[in-house]
Motif scaffolding. Structure first.
Motif, PDB file in Angstrom:
ATOM      1  N   VAL A 305       0.847  -1.197   0.000  1.00  0.00           N
ATOM      2  CA  VAL A 305       0.000   0.000   0.000  1.00  0.00           C
ATOM      3  C   VAL A 305       0.881   1.246   0.000  1.00  0.00           C
ATOM      4  O   VAL A 305       0.653   2.202  -0.764  1.00  0.00           O
ATOM      5  CB  VAL A 305      -0.949   0.005   1.217  1.00  0.00           C
ATOM      6  N   MET A 306       1.903   1.238   0.843  1.00  0.00           N
ATOM      7  CA  MET A 306       2.788   2.411   0.943  1.00  0.00           C
ATOM      8  C   MET A 306       3.489   2.697  -0.393  1.00  0.00           C
ATOM      9  O   MET A 306       3.685   3.854  -0.778  1.00  0.00           O
ATOM     10  CB  MET A 306       3.841   2.198   2.042  1.00  0.00           C
ATOM     11  N   ASP A 307       3.871   1.619  -1.095  1.00  0.00           N
ATOM     12  CA  ASP A 307       4.547   1.765  -2.387  1.00  0.00           C
ATOM     13  C   ASP A 307       3.594   2.096  -3.522  1.00  0.00           C
ATOM     14  O   ASP A 307       4.045   2.315  -4.650  1.00  0.00           O
ATOM     15  CB  ASP A 307       5.231   0.430  -2.782  1.00  0.00           C
ATOM     16  N   GLY A 308       2.301   2.006  -3.260  1.00  0.00           N
ATOM     17  CA  GLY A 308       1.333   2.179  -4.349  1.00  0.00           C
ATOM     18  C   GLY A 308       1.229   0.975  -5.273  1.00  0.00           C
ATOM     19  O   GLY A 308       0.596   1.047  -6.330  1.00  0.00           O
ATOM     20  N   LYS A 309       1.819  -0.149  -4.867  1.00  0.00           N
ATOM     21  CA  LYS A 309       1.722  -1.354  -5.712  1.00  0.00           C
ATOM     22  C   LYS A 309       0.296  -1.871  -5.757  1.00  0.00           C
ATOM     23  O   LYS A 309      -0.142  -2.435  -6.751  1.00  0.00           O
ATOM     24  CB  LYS A 309       2.611  -2.463  -5.127  1.00  0.00           C
ATOM     25  N   ILE A 310      -0.410  -1.739  -4.644  1.00  0.00           N
ATOM     26  CA  ILE A 310      -1.831  -2.086  -4.629  1.00  0.00           C
ATOM     27  C   ILE A 310      -2.605  -0.870  -4.148  1.00  0.00           C
ATOM     28  O   ILE A 310      -2.109  -0.084  -3.331  1.00  0.00           O
ATOM     29  CB  ILE A 310      -2.143  -3.326  -3.740  1.00  0.00           C
ATOM     30  N   GLU A 311      -3.804  -0.710  -4.691  1.00  0.00           N
ATOM     31  CA  GLU A 311      -4.613   0.477  -4.385  1.00  0.00           C
ATOM     32  C   GLU A 311      -6.031   0.084  -3.985  1.00  0.00           C
ATOM     33  O   GLU A 311      -7.006   0.471  -4.643  1.00  0.00           O
ATOM     34  CB  GLU A 311      -4.671   1.392  -5.613  1.00  0.00           C
ATOM     35  N   PRO A 312      -6.141  -0.684  -2.905  1.00  0.00           N
ATOM     36  CA  PRO A 312      -7.481  -1.138  -2.515  1.00  0.00           C
ATOM     37  C   PRO A 312      -8.407   0.012  -2.134  1.00  0.00           C
ATOM     38  O   PRO A 312      -9.637  -0.156  -2.168  1.00  0.00           O
ATOM     39  CB  PRO A 312      -7.206  -2.052  -1.313  1.00  0.00           C
ATOM     40  N   GLY A 313      -7.872   1.172  -1.816  1.00  0.00           N
ATOM     41  CA  GLY A 313      -8.708   2.323  -1.464  1.00  0.00           C
ATOM     42  C   GLY A 313      -9.617   2.767  -2.600  1.00  0.00           C
ATOM     43  O   GLY A 313     -10.567   3.532  -2.373  1.00  0.00           O
ATOM     44  N   ARG A 314      -9.359   2.255  -3.796  1.00  0.00           N
ATOM     45  CA  ARG A 314     -10.237   2.608  -4.924  1.00  0.00           C
ATOM     46  C   ARG A 314     -11.637   2.025  -4.773  1.00  0.00           C
ATOM     47  O   ARG A 314     -12.540   2.369  -5.540  1.00  0.00           O
ATOM     48  CB  ARG A 314      -9.606   2.156  -6.246  1.00  0.00           C
ATOM     49  N   VAL A 315     -11.842   1.138  -3.812  1.00  0.00           N
ATOM     50  CA  VAL A 315     -13.204   0.622  -3.595  1.00  0.00           C
ATOM     51  C   VAL A 315     -14.118   1.688  -2.996  1.00  0.00           C
ATOM     52  O   VAL A 315     -15.343   1.560  -3.082  1.00  0.00           O
ATOM     53  CB  VAL A 315     -13.234  -0.638  -2.687  1.00  0.00           C
ATOM     54  N   PHE A 316     -13.545   2.726  -2.394  1.00  0.00           N
ATOM     55  CA  PHE A 316     -14.403   3.789  -1.835  1.00  0.00           C
ATOM     56  C   PHE A 316     -14.861   4.711  -2.962  1.00  0.00           C
ATOM     57  O   PHE A 316     -14.027   5.262  -3.690  1.00  0.00           O
ATOM     58  CB  PHE A 316     -13.637   4.604  -0.786  1.00  0.00           C
ATOM     59  N   ASP A 317     -16.163   4.871  -3.097  1.00  0.00           N
ATOM     60  CA  ASP A 317     -16.668   5.751  -4.148  1.00  0.00           C
ATOM     61  C   ASP A 317     -17.540   6.870  -3.584  1.00  0.00           C
ATOM     62  O   ASP A 317     -18.210   7.571  -4.329  1.00  0.00           O
ATOM     63  CB  ASP A 317     -17.412   4.952  -5.225  1.00  0.00           C
ATOM     64  N   ARG A 318     -17.530   7.006  -2.264  1.00  0.00           N
ATOM     65  CA  ARG A 318     -18.268   8.107  -1.664  1.00  0.00           C
ATOM     66  C   ARG A 318     -17.658   8.401  -0.291  1.00  0.00           C
ATOM     67  O   ARG A 318     -17.218   7.489   0.395  1.00  0.00           O
ATOM     68  CB  ARG A 318     -19.746   7.743  -1.510  1.00  0.00           C
ATOM     69  N   THR A 319     -17.636   9.661   0.085  1.00  0.00           N
ATOM     70  CA  THR A 319     -17.140  10.050   1.405  1.00  0.00           C
ATOM     71  C   THR A 319     -18.203  10.885   2.100  1.00  0.00           C
ATOM     72  O   THR A 319     -18.809  11.766   1.473  1.00  0.00           O
ATOM     73  CB  THR A 319     -15.829  10.857   1.287  1.00  0.00           C
TER      74      THR A 319
END
Lengths: 344, 344
Positions: A305-319
C-alpha cells in the motif's frame, strides 16, 4: 460523543453516547479519523441489530488519545489502523496468526460493551495486540487504502490464502463487492494467471478488471457454473474466493471448483450446511476460510500500500461525515454506492 | 479364472469369469499374489452392488504377467503394488500428485469393464502410471505392510495430510477401522504429540495405542465431543482424521475440531452436506480430503515400510484363500475380523 447506532432494521442514526474512556489497563482510546461502512453492516440494517442501539462500525484509522497503564507498545499520538477484531496478541491463536480466534478477543460494532468505529472516538481493548501504528500523518493521501487494511483488503487476502491461490493459478471471485474486489487484488499479487470475477454491477466489474480480473461472468446459478467451466477447459477453477455468504454463492462455488481445488469463504454464511458433500469428497475439494485475521496480514500488505503497488482504497466511491452516515447506509443498501468512507 | 463377485447384498461368491487380458496397449495383466477386503467393500455387501456380478476388490500386490505394446516402464516379472485407483500418470492432476482425479483414471472393483483385485488375476489400465514396482520377492515377509500401500496406509496418510497434522500437533482419529489405525501411524510419523483414537473395539484400540495413540475416547455423540474437549484444555484438536463416513462421524468431527483446525475426510461420505457451516466459518475450520492419491504417497511411505519403521500390515488379523473370501466378508461385517488378507 457522537456515534452511529442501529435502533432497528433500516433505522440507523447518529446519537449522543457516553464518551469512550479507558475501562481496562490494556485499553486505548482512539479519536477516529477515518471509518467506513461494511457490506456486513447491511445484514443488521436489513434484518435488525443484535441489540437495540447497537453501536455500528468495525473499521477505523485513528489517533491514539489515551492508553491504559498496562499498554506498552502503543503510544498517545500515534496514527493507528484498527482491525475489525480485537485480540490480545499473546494467546496461542494470536501467536499462530489467527487473531480472530483469540482467547480474549472479539469484534467491534456488534453491540454490548464494545463500541463501534463509526463514531468520533472508540475504546480499543488490548491496544498492544490490536492496533497497528502507521508510518504516516493522519491526513495522508493513502488513507483510503490504509483503511482497507482494517478489513476488506485483509479479508480478500484471507479468501485468497485459504483458497490457496498460487503462481499461475486459475481463480474465480464470487461477488463484486468491496471484499470481492480486494480478493481480485489479492489473487493478482499472489500470481494468479486467470481471475474470473462473478458479479453484475458494471462499475464494479470495471474496477475488478483494473485490479487484474481477466474474465467476467455475470450469469447466476447453473448458467454461471457452465460459463466458468467453459472459460477453464471444463475443469473449473483451482481457487474460489467466496465473498458473499448467500446460499447461492456457496452452491456456485461448489459447482465451479476444480478437483483438488479449494473454496475460501469470507462472506458470513447465511446457510446452515456446506452443500455437495459427496462431489466435494470425490473431487478432493477443500472448504476453508472464516473471519480474516487481518491483524496478521498487515505486515505483508502495508508495504505494498505504501509503495502504491496495490490500491485497494479505490473501492471507496463516496465520502461522508458522521451526519452523512445514514445516507451512506441507504446508498450502499441500494447498491448506488460501493463502499462509503467516513470522515467523522 | 476365478474372481470374487457380488451378486446382491450379502451374496458374495467366487465365480469363474473371463481371463484378464490386455485390452489396450497401455494395459498390464498381473497375477494377484496378495489382495484384501476393504471396509468400503462392506457398503455394497450391505446395500447391494453397483451392478449384479460386480467384480470386487481394489487392493493388490501381484506379479506382472503381460504388458501392452505401449507400456514402457513396467516389465513382465516385476512384483508391483496396485493402488486402488488407476491413473495415466501424465495428466495435470497426476503431475500435481492427485492421481485420484486423473483425467483418464478410475477405480478398481466398482463393476463394469474394470475388474476386481480379489481374483487370480487382473487387467490394470495405464500400467506405467498406476503400478509401482517393489524391491522384494513375491513372498517377502513384509507383504502385509506393503499391501497397505495400495489403500489403507496411503488413505490414513491422506487424512493426516489433509487435516494438516504437524510436529507437536493435537490430533483425533475418528474410527478404529484399518484406515483409522493407519491414520494413527500417519499422525505419529508426522510428529503429532497427542493422538486421540475414537472407537469402541478393544483389540483395535490396543493396536492404536501400539501405533502411537495417546488417548482413547469410546463414547459417542455429545459425550464424545465433551471427552475430547476435556482432553484438550477445552480447545478441541487441531487435526481430525475422519475415517468413517457416517453422518455422526462428521458431526463429531465438527464438534471436536479446534478453531483454525482442519478435518481430513477419507471415509466415503454417506451424508449430503457438511453440517455446522456457521460455527465452521467463525472458527476458521477447514474441511478437506477425499479419495487418497495413494500412488503419490508410495515414494514417501515405502522406505519406512522397508525399514520396519512403520508396520501397517499389523491391521490384518486374518488370512484366507479365494475360497475363504465369503467368510472373510462375513467376519469383517460382524467386526470379528479387522481386515482380511487374501492369498489367491
Amino acid at each position: 460523543m457522537r456515534a452511529t447506532v442501529m435502533n432497528k432494521a433500516g433505522d440507523v442514526a447518529i446519537a449522543h453516547v457516553p464518551d469512550a474512556t479507558i475501562l481496562h489497563p490494556t485499553d486505548a482510546v482512539i479519536r477516529v479519523t477515518r471509518a467506513c461502512i461494511c457490506g456486513s453492516d447491511l445484514w443488521p440494517y436489513n434484518d435488525g441489530p443484535n441489540v437495540a442501539g447497537q453501536q455500528m462500525g468495525h473499521e477505523a484509522i485513528g489517533v491514539v488519545e489515551a492508553v491504559g497503564s498496562a499498554v506498552e507498545k502503543i503510544k498517545v499520538g500515534q496514527v493507528v489502523v484498527m482491525p475489525f477484531a480485537f485480540s490480545d496478541g499473546t494467546c496461542l491463536f494470536c501467536e499462530d496468526g489467527l487473531h480472530t480466534a483469540c482467547n480474549h478477543g472479539g469484534f467491534f460494532g456488534v453491540g454490548g460493551e464494545i463500541g463501534g468505529a463509526q463514531a468520533e472516538a472508540l475504546r480499543v481493548p488490548f491496544a498492544d495486540g490490536t492496533l497497528y501504528p502507521l508510518p504516516v500523518g493522519e491526513d495522508d493521501a493513502l488513507m483510503p487504502s490504509l483503511l482497507t487494511l482494517s478489513d476488506v483488503m485483509g479479508t480478500g487476502h484471507h479468501a485468497a490464502i485459504t483458497s490457496r491461490v498460487r503462481q499461475g493459478g486459475v481463480v474465480a471471485v464470487v461477488g463484486d463487492g468491496a471484499v470481492g474486489l480486494c480478493g481480485v487484488i489479492a489473487a493478482k499479487r499472489l500470481g494468479a494467471e486467470q481471475i474470473i470475477i462473478m458479479g453484475r454491477h458494471q462499475a464494479r466489474l470495471d474496477l475488478a478488471r483494473a485490479f487484474g480480473a481477466t474474465d467476467v461472468v455475470s450469469a447466476r446459478g447453473e448458467e454461471a457454473i457452465e460459463q466458468v467451466r467453459s472459460l477453464t477447459q471444463g475443469l473449473g477453477v483451482q481457487s474460489v474466493l467466496e465473498c458473499v455468504g448467500h446460499a447461492q454463492a456457496i452452491e456456485t462455488s461448489m459447482g465451479i471448483v476444480r478437483k483438488g481445488g479449494a473454496v475460501g469463504r469470507v462472506g458470513v454464511p447465511h446457510y446452515p450446511a456446506i452443500p455437495a458433500a459427496q462431489p466435494m469428497f470425490f473431487g478432493n475439494v477443500t472448504v476453508a476460510g472464516g473471519p480474516a485475521p487481518v491483524r496478521a496480514y498487515i505486515d505483508e500488505l502495508l508495504p505494498e500500500v505504501m509503495d502504491g503497488k496495490i490500491e485497494p482504497g479505490r473501492v471507496f466511491d463516496r465520502t461522508v461525515t458522521l451526519d452523512g452516515v445514514p445516507d451512506g447506509y441507504r446508498a450502499m443498501n441500494e447498491r448506488s454506492a460501493l463502499k462509503v468512507l467516513i470522515r467523522p
